[in-house]
Design a protein around this motif. Structure first.
Motif, PDB file in Angstrom:
ATOM      1  N   GLY A 143       1.067  -1.315   0.212  1.00 32.58           N
ATOM      2  CA  GLY A 143      -0.315   0.246   0.002  1.00 32.58           C
ATOM      3  C   GLY A 143       0.595   0.773  -0.115  1.00 32.58           C
ATOM      4  N   ALA A 162      -3.875  -5.850   6.145  1.00 30.49           N
ATOM      5  CA  ALA A 162      -4.176  -5.753   5.089  1.00 30.49           C
ATOM      6  C   ALA A 162      -3.777  -6.612   3.918  1.00 30.49           C
ATOM      7  CB  ALA A 162      -2.595  -4.405   4.749  1.00 30.49           C
ATOM      8  N   ASP A 165      -6.578  -5.205   1.283  1.00 28.57           N
ATOM      9  CA  ASP A 165      -6.580  -4.518   0.391  1.00 28.57           C
ATOM     10  C   ASP A 165      -4.902  -5.123  -0.492  1.00 28.57           C
ATOM     11  OD1 ASP A 165      -8.080  -2.472   1.330  1.00 28.57           O
ATOM     12  OD2 ASP A 165      -7.434  -1.707   3.068  1.00 28.57           O
ATOM     13  N   ARG A 169      -5.263  -4.956  -4.686  1.00 28.83           N
ATOM     14  CA  ARG A 169      -3.992  -4.380  -5.545  1.00 28.83           C
ATOM     15  C   ARG A 169      -3.074  -5.894  -6.874  1.00 28.83           C
ATOM     16  NH1 ARG A 169      -2.409  -2.816   0.016  1.00 28.83           N
ATOM     17  NH2 ARG A 169      -3.698  -0.064   0.125  1.00 28.83           N
TER      18      ARG A 169
END
Length: 427
Positions: A143, A162, A165, A169
């Motif tokens: 991130g 994370a 996330d 990605r």
């Protein structure tokens, strides 16, 4: 139609293949033009299809193949195959091209190329490629606020909080070259768990050894069984899993130490992504913990590590609902074994002290609604009115046992001790 090359320095390609639209694997010239040395097939072949593949003349130069027989279904377990998938891809990318594989002038011929495919090149192949990217290039998915070399004390190698996330990605990276990819929801959850576990791939059983994977299998069994109106045939107990982790920490082998470290990271991951504990526990200060004990005989039933957090329903009455919460929800614990082995969907929980046997709560594999209107499933409840919540100090690093705050009480008996075999039973 060219193969889709994953962004980066590696010769990693993703695509599709099906007998109804034979494309890549059946067209040697296409594979030759991309210098493919390894092929990973992530789909279930029928016996006829496998026979046709085996009957084909060997390619020149020869290509190494690996098959992972899975369906594109959310309940399919692809996670258990991740260690050998990523090792196969990595080995293929760093292999030397066979004799006769001559690259065009100006191209680097130092390493091999890997083609990953499924039937449509959307779900299974994408999941395998993302698993590899998360394992090989974790720093690319930390991130914006986390860069390589920063915050490592907090983030470690794979930031646990994370996970979703990081998967998003990695998926976005693959979509840059193949916009149609769309792993099914079950595979997305498995990729997130793979990240939380630290992407273990030090052996073919690296995932199977992990407590988080065993818990995931247990949750799947519970969901499937309760959907059919049955209690799960396989039982899992939180304190036994914790005991297994402690035993690994006592081991001296490198693998045991890695597993123990990973288990601690998994615990941190769960803590980072779950809701806060009930307001009754908010007063627990730094260096302190709590235990739930039978109100009648003071036998320890659970400690903070096995309490399942739950959130009250939101609304204007939220504060009153939270205050009215009458349940401590906990993980299934080994002292519950005698009643859970009866195979009932729901029932009472009684104190494991054979001289007490007081009712301390109830359970339901299909779940039930707390008085704060939160739904918990499966539900193992210790009722507030039947247990005491005792605040204790956490064990110091010297290994000394904790004592009750404001008292001199020694460490209570292990919650996993069999009925009739604890000091509490003598009360």
């Amino acid at each position: 139609m060219p193969l889709d090359r994953i962004p980066g320095e590696d010769n990693l390609y993703i695509g599709r293949f099906g007998f109804d639209s034979a494309f890549a694997v059946g067209q040697q010239k296409m594979l030759d033009s991309h210098h493919i040395t390894h092929i990973l097939s992530v789909l279930q072949y029928t016996a006829r299809e496998k026979a046709e593949i085996e009957a084909r003349p060997p390619s020149s130069p020869p290509r190494t193949r690996m098959f992972v027989d899975v369906d594109d279904m959310a309940e399919e377990d692809l996670l258990v195959h991740f260690p050998r998938i990523v090792r196969f891809i990595d080995g293929g990318l760093h292999s030397k091209p066979a004799v006769g594989s001559v690259r065009e002038a100006g191209e680097a011929a130092a390493e091999g190329a890997v083609y990953v495919h499924c039937a449509m090149g959307k779900s299974r192949s994408a999941t395998a490629v993302i698993a590899y990217l998360l394992w090989k290039r974790p720093q690319d998915f930390w991130g914006d606020g986390v860069k390589d070399g920063q915050n490592k004390a907090v983030q470690q190698r794979h930031p646990p909080a994370a996970a979703e996330d990081a998967v998003r990605r990695a998926l976005a990276l693959v979509r840059q070259v193949r916009p149609v990819v769309e792993p099914n929801p079950g595979f997305v959850q498995q990729l997130a768990l793979w990240w939380r576990m630290g992407c273990p791939a030090d052996g073919p059983d690296a995932v199977e050894r992990r407590p988080a994977y065993q818990r995931w299998l247990y949750d799947k069994d519970v969901e499937e069984s309760t959907r059919m109106g049955l209690a799960p045939a396989r039982l899992w107990f939180g304190d036994e899993a914790a005991g297994a982790k402690e035993n690994k920490e006592d081991g001296s082998s490198t693998r045991q130490k890695k597993d123990a470290l990973a288990a601690r990271q998994e615990t941190a991951a769960v803590a980072a992504t779950t809701a806060a504990h009930d307001a009754a526990y908010d007063a627990t200060g730094p260096g302190q913990d709590f235990q739930l004990r039978c109100k009648v005989c003071r036998r320890v039933l659970a400690d903070a590590a096995f309490v399942v957090p739950h959130e009250a329903a939101t609304g204007e009455a939220d504060g009153r609902l939270r205050a009215a919460c009458n349940h401590h929800f906990v993980e299934p614990l080994s002292w519950m074994r005698p009643v859970l082995e009866q195979g009932e969907l729901e029932g009472r929980l009684v104190c494991p002290n054979t001289r007490c046997n007081a009712q301390v709560g109830r359970y339901s594999w299909q779940g039930f609604k707390c008085t704060c209107r939160a739904w918990v499933c499966p539900a193992f409840s210790l009722q507030h009115s039947r247990v005491d919540c005792l605040t204790i100090r956490r064990p110091p690093k010297t290994g000394m046992q904790p004592s009750a705050v404001g008292g001199t009480e020694s460490r209570p008996p292990d919650i996993g001790s069999p009925p009739g075999a604890t000091e509490a039973d003598k009360v």
